[in-house]
Design an enzyme around this catalytic site. Structure first.
Site, short mmCIF file in Angstrom:
data_model
loop_
_atom_site.label_atom_id
_atom_site.label_comp_id
_atom_site.label_asym_id
_atom_site.label_seq_id
_atom_site.Cartn_x
_atom_site.Cartn_y
_atom_site.Cartn_z
N GLY A 72 6.13 4.52 -0.15
CA GLY A 72 6.96 5.36 0.26
C GLY A 72 6.05 6.79 0.40
CE1 TYR A 73 2.25 7.28 -3.33
CE2 TYR A 73 0.17 6.65 -2.11
CZ TYR A 73 0.85 6.70 -3.58
OH TYR A 73 0.34 6.44 -4.95
CG ASP A 95 -0.18 -0.30 2.57
OD1 ASP A 95 1.26 0.04 2.45
OD2 ASP A 95 -0.66 -0.32 3.64
CB SER A 96 0.22 4.72 0.94
OG SER A 96 -0.34 4.55 2.29
CG HIS A 97 2.23 2.67 5.29
ND1 HIS A 97 2.66 3.66 5.95
CD2 HIS A 97 1.04 2.18 5.58
CE1 HIS A 97 1.47 3.94 6.74
NE2 HIS A 97 0.62 3.17 6.57
#
Length: 75
Positions: free
Chosen positions: A39-40, A34-36
């Site tokens: 690297g969001y 996901d976003s983690h």
């Protein structure tokens, strides 16, 4: 990019130029996340970000996949 197509360039080379092939590493790692994982907002100094802040502070080279690939010499 989720918002729109992303590109960089342009690049120019002399006619007849041939790119050198990149060596394939023996180890390959695939991440589904996901976003983690991507690297969001990873470089943000705060935990509360607007959408614009998230885009401005995203660094995919500091996401889980990229960091572990560098650590283990993997593609």
């Amino acid at each position: 990019s989720q918002a729109a197509p992303t590109g960089f360039g342009p690049f120019y080379a002399e006619p007849g130029t041939v790119a050198e092939p990149l060596p394939r590493r023996a180890r390959q790692i695939e991440f589904v996340g996901d976003s983690h994982t991507v690297g969001y907002g990873v470089t943000s100094p705060t935990r509360t970000c607007s959408e614009a802040d998230v885009w401005a502070t995203t660094d995919t080279s500091r996401g889980f996949g990229a960091m572990l690939a560098r650590r283990y010499g993997a593609d």
